[in-house]
Write a protein that holds these residues in place. Structure first.
Motif, PDB file in Angstrom:
ATOM      1  N   GLY A 193      26.431  29.123  10.488  1.00  0.00           N
ATOM      2  CA  GLY A 193      26.767  30.687  10.268  1.00  0.00           C
ATOM      3  C   GLY A 193      25.226  30.903   9.312  1.00  0.00           C
ATOM      4  N   GLN A 194      24.996  30.270   8.551  1.00  0.00           N
ATOM      5  CA  GLN A 194      23.864  30.533   7.708  1.00  0.00           C
ATOM      6  C   GLN A 194      22.599  30.418   8.434  1.00  0.00           C
ATOM      7  OE1 GLN A 194      23.723  31.092   4.129  1.00  0.00           O
ATOM      8  NE2 GLN A 194      25.618  31.367   4.506  1.00  0.00           N
ATOM      9  N   ILE A 195      22.520  29.344   9.232  1.00  0.00           N
ATOM     10  CA  ILE A 195      21.369  29.498  10.331  1.00  0.00           C
ATOM     11  C   ILE A 195      21.301  30.654  11.269  1.00  0.00           C
ATOM     12  CG2 ILE A 195      20.189  28.093  12.294  1.00  0.00           C
ATOM     13  CD1 ILE A 195      21.349  25.584  10.739  1.00  0.00           C
ATOM     14  N   ARG A 196      22.496  31.082  11.851  1.00  0.00           N
ATOM     15  CA  ARG A 196      22.281  32.225  12.584  1.00  0.00           C
ATOM     16  C   ARG A 196      22.133  33.418  12.014  1.00  0.00           C
ATOM     17  NH1 ARG A 196      20.947  29.714  15.833  1.00  0.00           N
ATOM     18  NH2 ARG A 196      21.872  28.600  17.654  1.00  0.00           N
ATOM     19  N   LYS A 197      22.061  33.491  10.687  1.00  0.00           N
ATOM     20  CA  LYS A 197      21.701  34.750   9.992  1.00  0.00           C
ATOM     21  C   LYS A 197      20.078  35.010  10.099  1.00  0.00           C
ATOM     22  CE  LYS A 197      25.746  34.952   6.685  1.00  0.00           C
ATOM     23  NZ  LYS A 197      25.994  34.792   5.161  1.00  0.00           N
ATOM     24  N   ILE A 198      19.469  33.774  10.172  1.00  0.00           N
ATOM     25  CA  ILE A 198      18.034  33.981  10.006  1.00  0.00           C
ATOM     26  C   ILE A 198      17.210  33.611  11.275  1.00  0.00           C
ATOM     27  CG2 ILE A 198      18.148  33.689   7.589  1.00  0.00           C
ATOM     28  CD1 ILE A 198      17.613  30.881   7.669  1.00  0.00           C
ATOM     29  N   SER A 199      17.888  32.790  12.201  1.00  0.00           N
ATOM     30  CA  SER A 199      17.261  31.965  13.321  1.00  0.00           C
ATOM     31  C   SER A 199      17.997  32.034  14.542  1.00  0.00           C
ATOM     32  CB  SER A 199      16.690  30.636  12.944  1.00  0.00           C
ATOM     33  OG  SER A 199      15.898  29.929  13.991  1.00  0.00           O
ATOM     34  N   SER A 200      17.611  31.824  15.621  1.00  0.00           N
ATOM     35  CA  SER A 200      18.243  31.651  16.874  1.00  0.00           C
ATOM     36  C   SER A 200      17.876  30.141  17.538  1.00  0.00           C
ATOM     37  CB  SER A 200      17.748  32.563  18.050  1.00  0.00           C
ATOM     38  OG  SER A 200      16.592  32.763  18.226  1.00  0.00           O
ATOM     39  N   CYS A 201      17.258  29.458  16.526  1.00  0.00           N
ATOM     40  CA  CYS A 201      17.079  27.854  16.873  1.00  0.00           C
ATOM     41  C   CYS A 201      18.225  27.166  17.436  1.00  0.00           C
ATOM     42  CB  CYS A 201      16.886  27.345  15.381  1.00  0.00           C
ATOM     43  SG  CYS A 201      16.464  25.405  15.775  1.00  0.00           S
TER      44      CYS A 201
END
Length: 226
Positions: free
Chosen positions: A65-73
């Motif tokens: 969830g934290q990653i999806r807030k800032i990136s589509s990696c």
């Protein structure tokens, strides 16, 4: 060289995965808990993340969830928790793939290569997104297909925008009802089915190799795209 971040608290598993990925030509970084993984990610974003769920400090779902807030990696979840609820939670949360332990390392490498081969949707940073010949402008609430504007009702437009914000994720009927229909909704979930049917008709000229709105029987819908 493409880089892989392995987020795994079991050192033996991380070591085996790292060895196979390095042999396949990847640069590999390892983090043993969620907080450390987020710090590594923010310092040097990788090409793809292999993510365990059961992690110290911050579990895989929260980290995703934290990653999806800032990136589509791209993220492949790799975990012993293989129940359907966990799979749906991972995919719905933005994971690109989901593999269960025990795994075959060669298959993990193959899945990594498959995900990295997918042409990614791209955004120009201003609330606009391209899915091949389908162009979505979220702020203007407009959609163009092959440079021609697609005429949609306000409700159908809201459904499409909701799906387009979550490409390749599963969206349940309940989610659509809650987020799109809100308190105005008094009927059955048949209204969602009819909206999806109208969207498919409106996007009938969208090439199948670029994407489509899919029905996952008994689960919900997704805007699938390569």
């Amino acid at each position: 060289m493409k880089s892989i971040l392995i987020v795994e608290d079991e050192a033996a598993i991380a070591r085996v995965l790292g060895a196979y990925l390095k042999k396949a030509g990847f640069q590999v970084t390892h983090a043993a808990d969620g907080i450390a993984a987020l710090e590594v990610f923010e310092a040097s974003p990788p090409s793809l993340i292999l993510l365990d769920i059961m992690l110290p400090n911050m579990d895989g779902f929260e980290l995703l969830g934290q990653i999806r807030k800032i990136s589509s990696c791209p993220v492949i979840m790799l975990t012993a928790r293989d129940g359907i609820k966990d799979r749906l939670a991972g995919l719905d949360g933005g994971a690109d793939d989901y593999m269960s332990k025990p795994f075959i390392p060669e298959e993990v490498v193959a899945r990594v290569n498959a995900v990295l081969r997918r042409p990614s949707q791209w955004s120009d940073g201003s609330g606009k997104r391209h899915f091949g010949s389908l162009f979505v402008d979220f702020s203007a609430r407009s959609v163009f297909l092959n440079n021609a504007e697609v005429s949609l009702s306000p409700r159908d437009m809201s459904v499409l925008l909701f799906l387009a914000e979550r490409p390749n994720q599963i969206c349940t009927r309940d989610q659509l009802i809650e987020q799109v229909w809100e308190m105005d909704y008094e009927g059955s979930d048949r209204a969602v089915d009819l909206s999806i049917k109208r969207l498919r008709q409106a996007l009938s000229h969208w090439p199948a190799e670029e994407g489509e709105i899919r029905t996952l029987r008994g689960t919900g819908y997704q805007l699938w795209t390569v």
